[in-house]
Design a protein around this motif. Structure first.
Motif, mmCIF file in Angstrom:
data_model
loop_
_atom_site.group_PDB
_atom_site.id
_atom_site.type_symbol
_atom_site.label_atom_id
_atom_site.label_comp_id
_atom_site.label_asym_id
_atom_site.label_seq_id
_atom_site.Cartn_x
_atom_site.Cartn_y
_atom_site.Cartn_z
ATOM 1 N N GLY A 92 27.146 5.910 66.378
ATOM 2 C CA GLY A 92 27.601 6.485 65.128
ATOM 3 C C GLY A 92 29.111 6.486 65.033
ATOM 4 N N SER A 93 29.626 6.459 63.801
ATOM 5 C CA SER A 93 31.069 6.434 63.585
ATOM 6 C C SER A 93 31.418 7.291 62.376
ATOM 7 C CB SER A 93 31.543 4.987 63.358
ATOM 8 O OG SER A 93 32.919 4.949 63.069
ATOM 9 N N TYR A 94 32.559 7.972 62.461
ATOM 10 C CA TYR A 94 33.014 8.828 61.369
ATOM 11 C C TYR A 94 34.539 8.811 61.326
ATOM 12 C CZ TYR A 94 34.183 13.185 58.911
ATOM 13 O OH TYR A 94 34.718 14.113 58.064
ATOM 14 N N THR A 95 35.093 8.428 60.187
ATOM 15 C CA THR A 95 36.544 8.420 59.999
ATOM 16 C C THR A 95 36.941 9.710 59.293
ATOM 17 O OG1 THR A 95 36.566 6.013 59.837
ATOM 18 C CG2 THR A 95 38.498 7.194 59.012
ATOM 19 N N ARG A 96 37.794 10.461 59.937
ATOM 20 C CA ARG A 96 38.169 11.779 59.438
ATOM 21 C C ARG A 96 39.209 11.663 58.321
ATOM 22 N NH1 ARG A 96 41.039 14.185 62.858
ATOM 23 N NH2 ARG A 96 40.514 16.324 62.253
ATOM 24 N N GLN A 115 23.181 10.735 62.161
ATOM 25 C CA GLN A 115 22.120 10.181 63.009
ATOM 26 C C GLN A 115 20.734 10.622 62.554
ATOM 27 O OE1 GLN A 115 23.401 7.880 65.009
ATOM 28 N NE2 GLN A 115 25.290 8.702 64.117
ATOM 29 N N LEU A 116 20.662 11.820 61.984
ATOM 30 C CA LEU A 116 19.373 12.317 61.495
ATOM 31 C C LEU A 116 18.868 11.511 60.304
ATOM 32 C CD1 LEU A 116 19.971 16.170 61.722
ATOM 33 C CD2 LEU A 116 18.619 14.750 63.256
ATOM 34 N N LYS A 117 19.769 10.732 59.681
ATOM 35 C CA LYS A 117 19.385 9.904 58.541
ATOM 36 C C LYS A 117 18.958 8.505 58.962
ATOM 37 C CE LYS A 117 22.815 12.389 55.758
ATOM 38 N NZ LYS A 117 24.106 12.287 55.028
ATOM 39 N N THR A 118 18.963 8.237 60.266
ATOM 40 C CA THR A 118 18.585 6.918 60.771
ATOM 41 C C THR A 118 17.148 6.589 60.375
ATOM 42 O OG1 THR A 118 20.074 7.159 62.661
ATOM 43 C CG2 THR A 118 18.342 5.489 62.823
ATOM 44 N N VAL A 119 16.930 5.384 59.899
ATOM 45 C CA VAL A 119 15.585 4.945 59.526
ATOM 46 C C VAL A 119 14.810 4.590 60.802
ATOM 47 C CG1 VAL A 119 14.241 3.230 58.263
ATOM 48 C CG2 VAL A 119 16.410 4.064 57.320
ATOM 49 N N ASP A 125 9.265 10.382 63.167
ATOM 50 C CA ASP A 125 10.424 11.187 62.806
ATOM 51 C C ASP A 125 11.287 11.419 64.042
ATOM 52 O OD1 ASP A 125 10.781 11.747 60.141
ATOM 53 O OD2 ASP A 125 9.311 13.368 60.108
ATOM 54 N N ILE A 126 12.545 11.741 63.800
ATOM 55 C CA ILE A 126 13.474 12.009 64.896
ATOM 56 C C ILE A 126 13.203 13.397 65.461
ATOM 57 C CG2 ILE A 126 15.896 12.302 65.519
ATOM 58 C CD1 ILE A 126 16.588 10.294 63.314
ATOM 59 N N LEU A 127 13.003 13.472 66.756
ATOM 60 C CA LEU A 127 12.720 14.732 67.429
ATOM 61 C C LEU A 127 13.987 15.324 68.041
ATOM 62 C CD1 LEU A 127 10.418 16.677 68.283
ATOM 63 C CD2 LEU A 127 10.220 15.341 70.387
ATOM 64 N N HIS A 128 14.780 14.478 68.715
ATOM 65 C CA HIS A 128 16.023 14.934 69.343
ATOM 66 C C HIS A 128 17.124 13.903 69.140
ATOM 67 C CE1 HIS A 128 14.290 18.384 71.353
ATOM 68 N NE2 HIS A 128 13.376 17.633 71.930
ATOM 69 N N ASP A 443 11.140 16.850 56.374
ATOM 70 C CA ASP A 443 10.565 15.515 56.298
ATOM 71 C C ASP A 443 9.063 15.565 56.498
ATOM 72 O OD1 ASP A 443 11.034 12.758 55.872
ATOM 73 O OD2 ASP A 443 10.733 12.385 57.996
ATOM 74 N N PHE A 444 8.631 16.475 57.382
ATOM 75 C CA PHE A 444 7.203 16.631 57.638
ATOM 76 C C PHE A 444 6.486 17.132 56.382
ATOM 77 C CE2 PHE A 444 3.784 19.609 58.708
ATOM 78 C CZ PHE A 444 2.907 18.743 59.328
#
Length: 450
Positions: A92-96, A115-119, A125-128, A443-444
């Protein structure tokens, strides 16, 4: 740890369902208030396949825990495992936007939210979301970026996914049992909480939980979770081999494994035999201890080969200075650590879930098969990431050292004490865990008709 509440761990396993009620004592250790165990008949290879039987077993375990602790249980921390679990890497990357300010907790949260938006694969579904190393501008291998100055914040993550249908089954079972989920955790992660200390995680260690239907693996190095995996084979397949190899009943096969089984055949005597009652009026059957050990060793070696493959895939097999730690019911097989060391050259020991438990008469902490359940209790009190403790402010550390004991009413004077779900307070990884759980829940709900 939070010392102002009582936490219940519920382990839904293939062979047993276990509930443990605990709180933090005045010394910061876990105090076990009660526990309950029931036989599990509705779970296969870590996945629920019969909701009715599983609900009944959950009710039995919870009822025993309530009776032994005299506490009414409403909310639990529950584990999840099974061959549907997947782990993959993501960057992941984020420019401040504020170039002159230091990196804040909110900046890291923003990176986690992305990261929670990752397909993921359909039906999962994403657990951790497990952070590895961060990068700040041109500086790599940063363990904790909060407080640093920089513009571009990047990180490598381990994303753990689970099938929506399996999550739905767990939720349905608990709802029918009259329980609410406070936290849903991957089994091997919480097992590591109960059996390892911080030094082992820093040096490099792998936890191998050989349960009834699955073998769970988690690899730590430099204090960070590096790899997780679930192998769809466990102690039940060893029992099945004994049953067919020795032509005995399933109950006798389990007894042979537990009481007389050895993972290393060369240590078994050539002249010892075990007498097994025959079917109905048939003659007593005599089983050679040597042959029994050969059957067990052959299957254990196959499981070890799969474990070794996962350790190789993690890229940290040669960095495990503390070797491996075996937990789960099959960890009690005689000579299992010796056989693993012979085959891999790695050190091995049995992991007992007593690392953070105070003085107690409860026999549950003396058996590695309860490590996951005790780890679920620990997960309710603390984050899965040791870096949380490093980021505690001085005031928080001071508060942590002065625990306020929960009023404890004598058994004969107790009324029904209800465990209520309360707002989680903690550091960034606690908040991220909450975000993950809320994301899962939302999401569930959206996919409830999946």
């Amino acid at each position: 740890m939070q010392d102002d509440k009582i936490v219940v761990g519920l382990d839904i396993g293939t062979t047993k369902i276990c509930a443990i009620v605990s709180r933090v004592d005045t010394y910061g250790n876990l105090e076990i208030l009660g526990s309950g165990v029931s036989s599990s008949e509705g779970v296969k290879e870590g996945s629920i396949n019969n909701l009715t039987k599983t609900v009944s077993a959950i009710r039995q375990a919870v009822k025993k825990a309530e009776e032994s602790s005299n506490i009414s249980i409403n909310v639990v921390n529950v584990g999840i495992s099974g061959k549907h679990i997947r782990c993959f890497e993501q960057r992941g990357s984020y420019t401040r936007p504020h170039h002159d300010a230091i990196i804040s907790v909110e900046d890291v949260e923003r990176l986690f939210d992305d990261q929670l938006k990752t397909v993921t694969s359909p039906g999962t579904d994403i657990l951790h979301v497990l952070p590895q190393y961060f990068s700040v501008d041109y500086e790599n291998n940063v363990k904790d970026p909060v407080g640093m100055a920089g513009v571009k914040l990047e990180a490598d993550f381990q994303l753990v996914t689970a099938e929506i249908n399996e999550i739905k089954k767990i939720r349905n079972c608990l709802e029918q049992a009259g329980l609410e989920i406070e936290g849903l955790y991957l089994d091997p992660l919480v097992t590591g909480l109960a059996t390892l200390n911080k030094e082992e995680k820093e040096a490099g260690v792998a936890v191998i939980d050989i349960g009834g239907g699955t073998t769970d693996i988690v690899v730590y190095y430099d204090g960070i979770v590096r790899h997780t995996a679930v192998i769809p084979f466990g102690g039940n397949i060893i029992t099945s081999d004994i049953r067919h190899g020795c032509s005995v009943m399933p109950s006798h096969a389990e007894t042979l494994k537990v009481k007389f089984g050895k993972a290393l055949a060369e240590t078994a005597s050539d002249y010892e035999y075990i007498s097994i009652p025959g079917f109905r009026n048939m003659e007593t059957k005599e089983i050679s201890l040597k042959n029994l050990s050969y059957i067990i060793e052959a299957r254990v070696e196959e499981i070890f080969d799969l474990i070794l493959m996962e350790l190789e895939n993690s890229g940290f097999k040669d960095k495990l200075s503390c070797g491996v730690v075996f937990t789960g019911g099959s960890a009690l097989l005689k000579d299992i650590c010796k056989l693993f060391s012979y085959r891999t050259g790695l050190d091995a020991r049995i992991g007992y879930p007593n690392e953070y438990v105070g003085k107690t008469q409860d026999e549950i902490i003396k058996n590695p098969k309860y490590a996951t359940c005790l780890g679920l209790v620990l997960a309710g009190f603390r984050s899965l990431d040791d870096r949380d403790e490093d980021r505690l402010e001085p005031q928080a550390v001071e508060e942590k050292q002065h625990h306020q004991e929960i009023p404890y009413v004598p058994m004969e004077e107790k009324s029904s004490i209800h465990i209520e779900k309360e707002e989680r307070k903690g550091t960034i990884f606690d908040k991220i865990l909450d975000k993950t759980k809320q994301f899962l829940k939302d999401d569930f709900d959206d996919k409830s008709n999946y």
